[in-house]
Design a protein around this motif. Structure first.
Motif, PDB file in Angstrom:
ATOM      1  N   ARG A   7     -45.348  27.820  14.721  1.00  0.00           N
ATOM      2  CA  ARG A   7     -43.992  28.198  15.112  1.00  0.00           C
ATOM      3  C   ARG A   7     -43.343  28.896  13.946  1.00  0.00           C
ATOM      4  NH1 ARG A   7     -40.605  25.401  12.266  1.00  0.00           N
ATOM      5  NH2 ARG A   7     -40.938  23.260  11.763  1.00  0.00           N
ATOM      6  N   ASP A   8     -42.204  29.458  14.208  1.00  0.00           N
ATOM      7  CA  ASP A   8     -41.454  30.161  13.179  1.00  0.00           C
ATOM      8  C   ASP A   8     -41.046  29.175  12.083  1.00  0.00           C
ATOM      9  OD1 ASP A   8     -39.657  31.547  11.634  1.00  0.00           O
ATOM     10  OD2 ASP A   8     -38.387  32.151  13.309  1.00  0.00           O
ATOM     11  N   PRO A   9     -41.523  29.342  10.848  1.00  0.00           N
ATOM     12  CA  PRO A   9     -41.169  28.398   9.780  1.00  0.00           C
ATOM     13  C   PRO A   9     -39.678  28.391   9.459  1.00  0.00           C
ATOM     14  CG  PRO A   9     -42.410  30.259   8.891  1.00  0.00           C
ATOM     15  CD  PRO A   9     -42.406  30.408  10.389  1.00  0.00           C
ATOM     16  N   ALA A  10     -38.947  29.383   9.894  1.00  0.00           N
ATOM     17  CA  ALA A  10     -37.505  29.419   9.644  1.00  0.00           C
ATOM     18  C   ALA A  10     -36.784  28.290  10.372  1.00  0.00           C
ATOM     19  CB  ALA A  10     -36.927  30.772  10.063  1.00  0.00           C
ATOM     20  N   ALA A  11     -37.404  27.736  11.437  1.00  0.00           N
ATOM     21  CA  ALA A  11     -36.766  26.650  12.179  1.00  0.00           C
ATOM     22  C   ALA A  11     -36.668  25.389  11.329  1.00  0.00           C
ATOM     23  CB  ALA A  11     -37.532  26.365  13.466  1.00  0.00           C
ATOM     24  N   GLY A  12     -37.536  25.240  10.332  1.00  0.00           N
ATOM     25  CA  GLY A  12     -37.488  24.091   9.444  1.00  0.00           C
ATOM     26  C   GLY A  12     -38.018  22.822  10.089  1.00  0.00           C
ATOM     27  N   GLY A  13     -38.233  21.823   9.263  1.00  0.00           N
ATOM     28  CA  GLY A  13     -38.694  20.534   9.748  1.00  0.00           C
ATOM     29  C   GLY A  13     -40.192  20.467   9.931  1.00  0.00           C
ATOM     30  N   PRO A  14     -40.682  19.318  10.407  1.00  0.00           N
ATOM     31  CA  PRO A  14     -42.118  19.110  10.541  1.00  0.00           C
ATOM     32  C   PRO A  14     -42.744  20.021  11.593  1.00  0.00           C
ATOM     33  CG  PRO A  14     -40.911  17.252  11.464  1.00  0.00           C
ATOM     34  CD  PRO A  14     -39.910  18.157  10.832  1.00  0.00           C
ATOM     35  N   VAL A  15     -43.985  20.421  11.306  1.00  0.00           N
ATOM     36  CA  VAL A  15     -44.737  21.293  12.204  1.00  0.00           C
ATOM     37  C   VAL A  15     -45.982  20.545  12.676  1.00  0.00           C
ATOM     38  CG1 VAL A  15     -46.021  23.459  12.404  1.00  0.00           C
ATOM     39  CG2 VAL A  15     -43.957  23.353  10.997  1.00  0.00           C
ATOM     40  N   VAL A  16     -46.147  20.377  13.986  1.00  0.00           N
ATOM     41  CA  VAL A  16     -47.372  19.814  14.538  1.00  0.00           C
ATOM     42  C   VAL A  16     -48.363  20.965  14.596  1.00  0.00           C
ATOM     43  CG1 VAL A  16     -48.462  18.643  16.481  1.00  0.00           C
ATOM     44  CG2 VAL A  16     -46.082  18.116  15.891  1.00  0.00           C
ATOM     45  N   GLN A  17     -49.415  20.868  13.787  1.00  0.00           N
ATOM     46  CA  GLN A  17     -50.355  21.979  13.671  1.00  0.00           C
ATOM     47  C   GLN A  17     -51.528  21.874  14.632  1.00  0.00           C
ATOM     48  OE1 GLN A  17     -50.275  20.627   9.865  1.00  0.00           O
ATOM     49  NE2 GLN A  17     -49.195  22.356   8.957  1.00  0.00           N
ATOM     50  N   GLY A  18     -51.774  20.699  15.177  1.00  0.00           N
ATOM     51  CA  GLY A  18     -52.881  20.537  16.113  1.00  0.00           C
ATOM     52  C   GLY A  18     -53.302  19.089  16.221  1.00  0.00           C
ATOM     53  N   PHE A  19     -54.479  18.881  16.801  1.00  0.00           N
ATOM     54  CA  PHE A  19     -55.053  17.552  16.965  1.00  0.00           C
ATOM     55  C   PHE A  19     -56.232  17.434  16.030  1.00  0.00           C
ATOM     56  CE2 PHE A  19     -52.420  17.200  20.525  1.00  0.00           C
ATOM     57  CZ  PHE A  19     -52.599  18.293  21.347  1.00  0.00           C
ATOM     58  N   ALA A  20     -56.363  16.290  15.367  1.00  0.00           N
ATOM     59  CA  ALA A  20     -57.483  16.075  14.450  1.00  0.00           C
ATOM     60  C   ALA A  20     -57.714  14.587  14.277  1.00  0.00           C
ATOM     61  CB  ALA A  20     -57.188  16.725  13.102  1.00  0.00           C
ATOM     62  N   ALA A  21     -58.957  14.193  14.152  1.00  0.00           N
ATOM     63  CA  ALA A  21     -59.326  12.812  13.847  1.00  0.00           C
ATOM     64  C   ALA A  21     -58.625  11.801  14.763  1.00  0.00           C
ATOM     65  CB  ALA A  21     -59.041  12.500  12.380  1.00  0.00           C
ATOM     66  N   GLY A  22     -58.498  12.131  16.051  1.00  0.00           N
ATOM     67  CA  GLY A  22     -57.885  11.214  17.007  1.00  0.00           C
ATOM     68  C   GLY A  22     -56.383  11.126  16.918  1.00  0.00           C
ATOM     69  N   GLY A  23     -55.756  12.045  16.194  1.00  0.00           N
ATOM     70  CA  GLY A  23     -54.309  12.019  16.059  1.00  0.00           C
ATOM     71  C   GLY A  23     -53.737  13.418  15.998  1.00  0.00           C
ATOM     72  N   PHE A  24     -52.544  13.521  15.472  1.00  0.00           N
ATOM     73  CA  PHE A  24     -51.826  14.778  15.383  1.00  0.00           C
ATOM     74  C   PHE A  24     -51.750  15.209  13.932  1.00  0.00           C
ATOM     75  CE2 PHE A  24     -50.355  12.433  19.034  1.00  0.00           C
ATOM     76  CZ  PHE A  24     -50.437  13.371  20.032  1.00  0.00           C
ATOM     77  N   SER A  25     -52.067  16.448  13.668  1.00  0.00           N
ATOM     78  CA  SER A  25     -51.971  16.998  12.322  1.00  0.00           C
ATOM     79  C   SER A  25     -50.562  17.561  12.149  1.00  0.00           C
ATOM     80  CB  SER A  25     -53.016  18.109  12.143  1.00  0.00           C
ATOM     81  OG  SER A  25     -52.843  18.742  10.905  1.00  0.00           O
ATOM     82  N   VAL A  26     -49.831  16.994  11.199  1.00  0.00           N
ATOM     83  CA  VAL A  26     -48.447  17.401  10.939  1.00  0.00           C
ATOM     84  C   VAL A  26     -48.292  17.651   9.447  1.00  0.00           C
ATOM     85  CG1 VAL A  26     -46.010  16.777  11.100  1.00  0.00           C
ATOM     86  CG2 VAL A  26     -47.611  16.018  12.862  1.00  0.00           C
ATOM     87  N   ASP A  27     -48.055  18.907   9.097  1.00  0.00           N
ATOM     88  CA  ASP A  27     -47.790  19.279   7.705  1.00  0.00           C
ATOM     89  C   ASP A  27     -48.797  18.653   6.735  1.00  0.00           C
ATOM     90  OD1 ASP A  27     -45.638  20.779   8.593  1.00  0.00           O
ATOM     91  OD2 ASP A  27     -44.188  19.168   8.273  1.00  0.00           O
ATOM     92  N   GLY A  28     -50.068  18.685   7.089  1.00  0.00           N
ATOM     93  CA  GLY A  28     -51.116  18.206   6.205  1.00  0.00           C
ATOM     94  C   GLY A  28     -51.489  16.743   6.364  1.00  0.00           C
ATOM     95  N   GLY A  29     -50.727  15.961   7.128  1.00  0.00           N
ATOM     96  CA  GLY A  29     -51.045  14.551   7.366  1.00  0.00           C
ATOM     97  C   GLY A  29     -51.543  14.350   8.791  1.00  0.00           C
ATOM     98  N   ILE A  30     -52.247  13.245   9.021  1.00  0.00           N
ATOM     99  CA  ILE A  30     -52.719  12.907  10.366  1.00  0.00           C
ATOM    100  C   ILE A  30     -51.963  11.663  10.837  1.00  0.00           C
ATOM    101  CG2 ILE A  30     -54.699  12.230  11.788  1.00  0.00           C
ATOM    102  CD1 ILE A  30     -54.905  15.058  10.672  1.00  0.00           C
TER     103      ILE A  30
END
Length: 125
Positions: A7-30
């Motif tokens: 999404r547009d990074p100008a919106a700010g806040g956490p970004v859900v980048q996809g699904f990984a390891a049975g969870g959600f990848s958000v800003d580098g964390g699962i």
């Protein structure tokens, strides 16, 4: 390769980048389950959907100003939240939009790219 949600990074806040390891990848964390505001992402270990109450959201709904509505990811499949929860949130002036958790993650990204002031509670898959 896991799907990515950009999404547009100008919106700010956490970004859900996809699904990984049975969870959600958000800003580098699962995260297996997560609570999202325009300012933060927190791990969430909710009870089964039928037992969910407003108290299980912690400070999620205490945004200032109030969120336009709450996106509720109900896990691997769409399910309806308890009617008592819906009434409780409506009494606070907060609508709730339930959908499966993958759809909730995609919807979060789309609405935040529009800079919508929302909150999300996404149950584990």
């Amino acid at each position: 390769m896991a799907p990515r949600f950009d999404r547009d990074p100008a919106a700010g806040g956490p970004v859900v980048q996809g699904f990984a390891a049975g969870g959600f990848s958000v800003d580098g964390g699962i995260y297996r389950g997560l609570l999202l505001t325009p300012r933060s992402a927190l791990e969430w270990a909710p009870p089964p959907l039928a037992e969910l109450t407003r108290d299980h959201f912690g400070n999620l709904l205490e945004l200032s100003p109030e969120p336009e509505f709450l996106i509720l990811g109900t896990g691997g499949a769409m399910a309806f939240p308890p009617r008592a929860l819906v009434r409780e949130l409506e009494a606070l002036g907060i609508g709730i939009e339930a959908m499966d958790s993958r759809a909730a993650a995609r919807t979060w990204g789309m609405l935040r790219s529009e800079e919508r002031w929302i909150a999300a509670a996404i149950m584990p898959l």
